[in-house]
Design a protein around this motif. Structure first.
Motif: not given
Length: 117
Positions: A63-71
């Motif tokens: 699993a990877e953690e990704l930052m969304l555009d909304d933070g």
């Protein structure tokens, strides 16, 4: 959207994607590495879905953690399998993986593969 409507949309996506790959010259006579994508904001929930995908015969990536555009953040993983560019096989995978996604209330985000000459 009902489950049947969602499934039909994915079947159409599968058909269009396979046709586009073949039209672009990807070799339909060799297996392709198909990566099915999943995401959820809760790592523990996502991990349970990954275990089910593994039990269903898929190789499961970390699993990877990704930052969304909304933070915000989201965790994602891929369920990977070698498949011919056969819509019926990919639709069966879609059925299996949508069932897993629905069971765990996670987001199924389709699939991708690499072009093979």
């Amino acid at each position: 959207m009902s489950n049947a409507e969602e499934k039909q949309e994915w079947y159409e996506f599968n058909q269009e994607t396979v046709e586009a790959l073949i039209e672009d010259g990807s070799n339909a006579n060799v297996p392709h590495t198909i990566e099915y994508h999943f995401a959820h904001s809760d790592f523990d929930i996502l991990e349970k879905a990954a275990v089910d995908a593994f039990k269903a015969g898929f190789e499961v990536g970390d699993a990877e953690e990704l930052m969304l555009d909304d933070g915000g953040t989201v965790f994602c993983f891929d369920a990977v399998v070698e498949r011919m560019l056969d819509v019926d096989l990919i639709n069966k995978d879609t059925d299996t993986l949508l069932t897993i996604a629905d069971k765990h209330k996670i987001h199924y985000d389709g699939w991708g593969t690499y072009f093979i000459e």
